[in-house]
Design an enzyme around this catalytic site. Sequence first.
Site, PDB file in Angstrom:
ATOM      1  N   HIS A 238       1.033  -1.601  -0.120  1.00 62.82           N
ATOM      2  CA  HIS A 238       0.227   0.000  -0.331  1.00 62.82           C
ATOM      3  C   HIS A 238       1.173   1.425   0.131  1.00 62.82           C
ATOM      4  O   HIS A 238       0.310   2.001   0.194  1.00 62.82           O
ATOM      5  CB  HIS A 238      -0.813   0.006   1.749  1.00 62.82           C
ATOM      6  CG  HIS A 238      -2.015  -0.293   1.014  1.00 62.82           C
ATOM      7  ND1 HIS A 238      -3.714  -0.932   0.560  1.00 62.82           N
ATOM      8  CD2 HIS A 238      -1.766  -2.282   1.698  1.00 62.82           C
ATOM      9  CE1 HIS A 238      -3.757  -1.832   0.985  1.00 62.82           C
ATOM     10  NE2 HIS A 238      -3.070  -2.732   1.365  1.00 62.82           N
TER      11      HIS A 238
ATOM     12  N   LYS B 227      -8.748  13.476   4.879  1.00 60.10           N
ATOM     13  CA  LYS B 227      -7.543  12.757   5.052  1.00 60.10           C
ATOM     14  C   LYS B 227      -7.293  12.876   5.909  1.00 60.10           C
ATOM     15  O   LYS B 227      -6.627  13.941   6.800  1.00 60.10           O
ATOM     16  CB  LYS B 227      -7.332  12.514   3.455  1.00 60.10           C
ATOM     17  CG  LYS B 227      -6.819  13.936   2.872  1.00 60.10           C
ATOM     18  CD  LYS B 227      -5.963  14.000   1.850  1.00 60.10           C
ATOM     19  CE  LYS B 227      -7.017  13.777   0.572  1.00 60.10           C
ATOM     20  NZ  LYS B 227      -7.381  12.401  -0.304  1.00 60.10           N
TER      21      LYS B 227
ATOM     22  N   LYS C  50       0.518  14.440   1.653  1.00 57.21           N
ATOM     23  CA  LYS C  50      -0.491  14.971   1.040  1.00 57.21           C
ATOM     24  C   LYS C  50      -1.186  16.079   1.127  1.00 57.21           C
ATOM     25  O   LYS C  50      -2.381  17.037  -0.070  1.00 57.21           O
ATOM     26  CB  LYS C  50      -2.207  14.637   2.348  1.00 57.21           C
ATOM     27  CG  LYS C  50      -1.835  13.187   1.863  1.00 57.21           C
ATOM     28  CD  LYS C  50      -2.304  12.403   3.078  1.00 57.21           C
ATOM     29  CE  LYS C  50      -2.468  10.688   3.419  1.00 57.21           C
ATOM     30  NZ  LYS C  50      -3.395   9.807   2.501  1.00 57.21           N
TER      31      LYS C  50
ATOM     32  N   LYS D  65     -15.155   8.050  -2.820  1.00 54.61           N
ATOM     33  CA  LYS D  65     -15.656   8.085  -2.866  1.00 54.61           C
ATOM     34  C   LYS D  65     -16.854   9.577  -3.086  1.00 54.61           C
ATOM     35  O   LYS D  65     -18.548   9.806  -3.376  1.00 54.61           O
ATOM     36  CB  LYS D  65     -15.980   8.124  -1.336  1.00 54.61           C
ATOM     37  CG  LYS D  65     -15.702   7.238  -0.552  1.00 54.61           C
ATOM     38  CD  LYS D  65     -15.007   7.029   1.131  1.00 54.61           C
ATOM     39  CE  LYS D  65     -14.266   5.747   1.206  1.00 54.61           C
ATOM     40  NZ  LYS D  65     -13.326   5.808   2.431  1.00 54.61           N
TER      41      LYS D  65
HETATM   42  C1  26Q Z   1       3.986   0.182   9.732  1.00 53.28           C
HETATM   43  C2  26Q Z   1       5.177  -0.094  10.975  1.00 53.28           C
HETATM   44  C3  26Q Z   1       4.359   0.266  12.400  1.00 53.28           C
HETATM   45  C4  26Q Z   1       3.675   0.741  12.634  1.00 53.28           C
HETATM   46  C5  26Q Z   1       2.220   1.265  11.623  1.00 53.28           C
HETATM   47  C6  26Q Z   1       2.742   0.893  10.247  1.00 53.28           C
HETATM   48  C7  26Q Z   1       1.687   1.421   9.263  1.00 53.28           C
HETATM   49  C8  26Q Z   1       0.328   1.161   9.478  1.00 53.28           C
HETATM   50  C9  26Q Z   1      -0.655   1.676   8.794  1.00 53.28           C
HETATM   51  C10 26Q Z   1       1.847   1.763   7.967  1.00 53.28           C
HETATM   52  C11 26Q Z   1       0.919   2.376   7.484  1.00 53.28           C
HETATM   53  C12 26Q Z   1      -0.407   1.703   7.268  1.00 53.28           C
HETATM   54  C13 26Q Z   1      -1.721   2.478   6.856  1.00 53.28           C
HETATM   55  C14 26Q Z   1      -1.653   2.343   4.867  1.00 53.28           C
HETATM   56  C15 26Q Z   1      -2.588   2.853   4.546  1.00 53.28           C
HETATM   57  O1  26Q Z   1      -3.403   3.135   5.450  1.00 53.28           O
HETATM   58  N1  26Q Z   1      -2.173   3.198   3.099  1.00 53.28           N
HETATM   59  C16 26Q Z   1      -3.252   4.052   2.543  1.00 53.28           C
HETATM   60  O2  26Q Z   1      -3.649   2.269   2.247  1.00 53.28           O
HETATM   61  C17 26Q Z   1      -4.505   3.278   1.257  1.00 53.28           C
HETATM   62  C18 26Q Z   1      -5.567   2.223   0.584  1.00 53.28           C
HETATM   63  O3  26Q Z   1      -4.601   0.970  -0.292  1.00 53.28           O
HETATM   64  C19 26Q Z   1      -4.568   3.799   0.225  1.00 53.28           C
HETATM   65  O4  26Q Z   1      -5.476   4.250  -0.834  1.00 53.28           O
HETATM   66  C20 26Q Z   1      -3.501   4.634   0.065  1.00 53.28           C
HETATM   67  O5  26Q Z   1      -2.796   5.382  -0.808  1.00 53.28           O
HETATM   68  C21 26Q Z   1      -2.782   4.408   0.826  1.00 53.28           C
HETATM   69  O6  26Q Z   1      -1.618   5.832   1.815  1.00 53.28           O
END
Ligand code: 26Q
Length: 826
Positions: free
Chosen positions: A371, A559, A565, A671
Amino acid sequence: MLIAINRYKLLGGRCMLSIDKNSFKRDYNNKFVQLHGKELKEGSNQQKYEALGSLVRDYVISTWMETNNKYNQTGEKQVYYFSMEFLLGRLLGDCLLNLGIRDICKEALSELGINLEEIENLEHDQGLGNGGLGRLAACFLDSMASLNIPGHGCGIRYKYGFFEQKIVDSQQVEASDNWLREGNVWEIKKQDKCEIVKFGGSVISGEVDGKLTFTHVNYEPVLAVPYDTPIVGYENEVVNTLRLWSAEPVSNEFDFSSFSRGDFIKAISYKNSVEAISLVLYPEDSFYEGKMLRLKQQYFFVSAGIQSIVRHFKKHNGNIAIFDEKIAIHINDTHPTLAIPELMRILLDEEGLSWETAWRITQNTISYTNHTILAEALEKWPVDMFKNLLPRIYMIVEEINRRYCEELWNKYVGQWDKIARMAIISDGYVKMANLAIVGSHSVNGVAKLHTEILKKREMSDFYYLYPSKFNNKTNGITHRRWLLKSNPKLTSLLKETIGDSFIKHPTDLENFKNHLDDPNVINRLGEIKKYNKENLAKEIYKSNGILVDTNSIFDVQVKRIHAYKRQTLNCLRIMELYNNLLENPNLDIIPRTFIFAGKAAPGYYLAKNIIELICRVAKTINNDKRVNDKIKVVMLENYNVSLAEDIIPATDLSEQISTTTKEASGTSNMKFMMNGAITIATLDGANIEIKDEVGEDNIIIFGLNAEEVLNYHKNGGYSAWDIWNKDKRLQRVTDDLINGKYCSDIDRFRSIYENLLTYNDEFFVLKDFDSYLKAQERVNQLYIDKNKWQKMCGINIAHSGIFSSDRTIKEYATGIWGSTVIYKNL
Ligand code: 26Q
């Protein structure tokens, strides 16, 4: 009280739960009395909500059991979606809609003197996710159930979800999200389905009948307790399961004998350390920190999930050799990558399979979605931490790495740098993305551009090694929640004009295009938007005390707050517009209401500073009589799924302005479009595909393209000062950051200023500023002709069907999971 077992009935081609108004009223009254021990008329709204939720859950139970029985009997392939995050929001409205009983329920309650919407709002959002990735998982669950796909979620039941944001003195303040305080009517604790997860200790190897054996000793056991939530499919008699795991001490009894032995502190600290595992969701969504607790969380839910899947599989199928034919496990980003060595551990140590067989089954079973391409978000764990916490799992990862590196040495003779880059263990770290790619049969990105960048840049070494693993699955959103539920007025107009086939076949929305020359339809579109804007205006007044003009353009950026962003770009152009209005009070502009919402990670200083800037700009402008009938700025606090459901249908202009290449896909863009907003966007993530659908005339594009950004990254040559020197407007607005105009403490926004200038503007805000202002000017020109604008909105709605997550899930099911899907009733 016994709730009758409800059957579904077919009515006008629809398959709905069979319940009439009077039985509903009777059931509800009974439920209320049973639950609260008093008469309905004496109950609080909260109690009324609880009774309703609990009743609806009761209605669902028999279908839930039947669905499970059916899966067990038919032996259909089961899909398990493993995710650290599931951002479900509220469930009541979804359930009523998908069961097909919303109207009956509303009427019945109204006859009992209860307003359904009012009590629906009392449900606490289930906010077990940070943003896009967690909400995507929730949309996927809804689509899997609605498409009759046996697909279930597996995750963590955090006691505290994503923090609640308050804005105090223009600053973000975090409060804990105690979402379980009033209980949760949707979940069922399955005490008999607990698993034990083992941490620490050591591994003793031995030999039995010439076979190596591994015994894990002196470990700390943790009890994983599952809580199941029903996921109701849309009018199709399918109820799948979201299973969330909670961590408990193995023995719940307090060990008083330890106390007498003086081990009291040890007993408490064991209890606390265990409960800490499922205590709270990490609120960072793009910045990795090697926290041991996070690694513990990951292994905890992955181990519990895989153990329970294998146990269930053996009970109903028996033959472990065909596990991969019957089970697909999908990992949502690298966070659940330990599913790979954990499945290997069970197949090797508990099922006694050979390495080769276990590896084949594991690779065939697991698939992985990436992602993000932000390097700072890539997970890697220090070897020592990993080894101490998960000694047996580490041995398995080492062996995976040893065999894999052997392949690499043979293939890339002497190319040590490349091999080090591709290894799973190197530089003292275990690299989770590398493990996920090697241990799975499919790696996908979430939009076309993102997948291309993975293939050609970020993961190119792996792409050339395993080209057939890589594929694209452009994200989607469930149109049931994001259109039918959140925008009932627009849904009615669509049904009246094109019938209701789009509900099961969202691409049928295209038929709406045939109605866009009808002035009545165009008028109705305008009225519906106005109605939704008025609703939001009331919310804004309630929460922020700001009166907004519903004839103004509602210009929205909601967002997570993040430098890439570029909420800063948006803010700078508002500051520029304000300057223009001050200079020229008679400037004839179309009034605008700028709406922001979003949370910053608590440790992300710059993002918090951006929130403060937005709030200070809002205060200054909203209190300035010279301009405040033309422009207003609103920062809504505590952005979550429910607030999104209010904001999105009321939006005229959707801001999707990330630095090109940085937003993997984005999903709010979809959306907004589905709710008839016009998008102003960079050619990033799924914006590109939205443009391809609606055509250049129905979206407003600006800014650097991917090639230009990648070129700057590769060859350098970008100078923020050069751009600044040539643009008076930029000089003025950046000076305003540090001259006390928005805050008497002139150093308040210095970090934003320095990021833009001293540190050479990593996200090309200055570079895109001019192009962004011109694009906003185009918005004004388009909005002048209201009919033309509404027609554009209609075209956006008509082309949004492809972005239903039903399309995405069908692609996953056929292209990755090998589900044998029976699209019954579709
Ligand atoms: C990783 C390691 C340690 C702590 C937290 C994390 C972590 C947690 C959540 C890393 C990333 C996330 C979330 C990422 C995310 O939401 N990415 C988004 O995913 C969407 C669905 O695919 C995309 O539409 C977005 O572009 C993307 O930013």
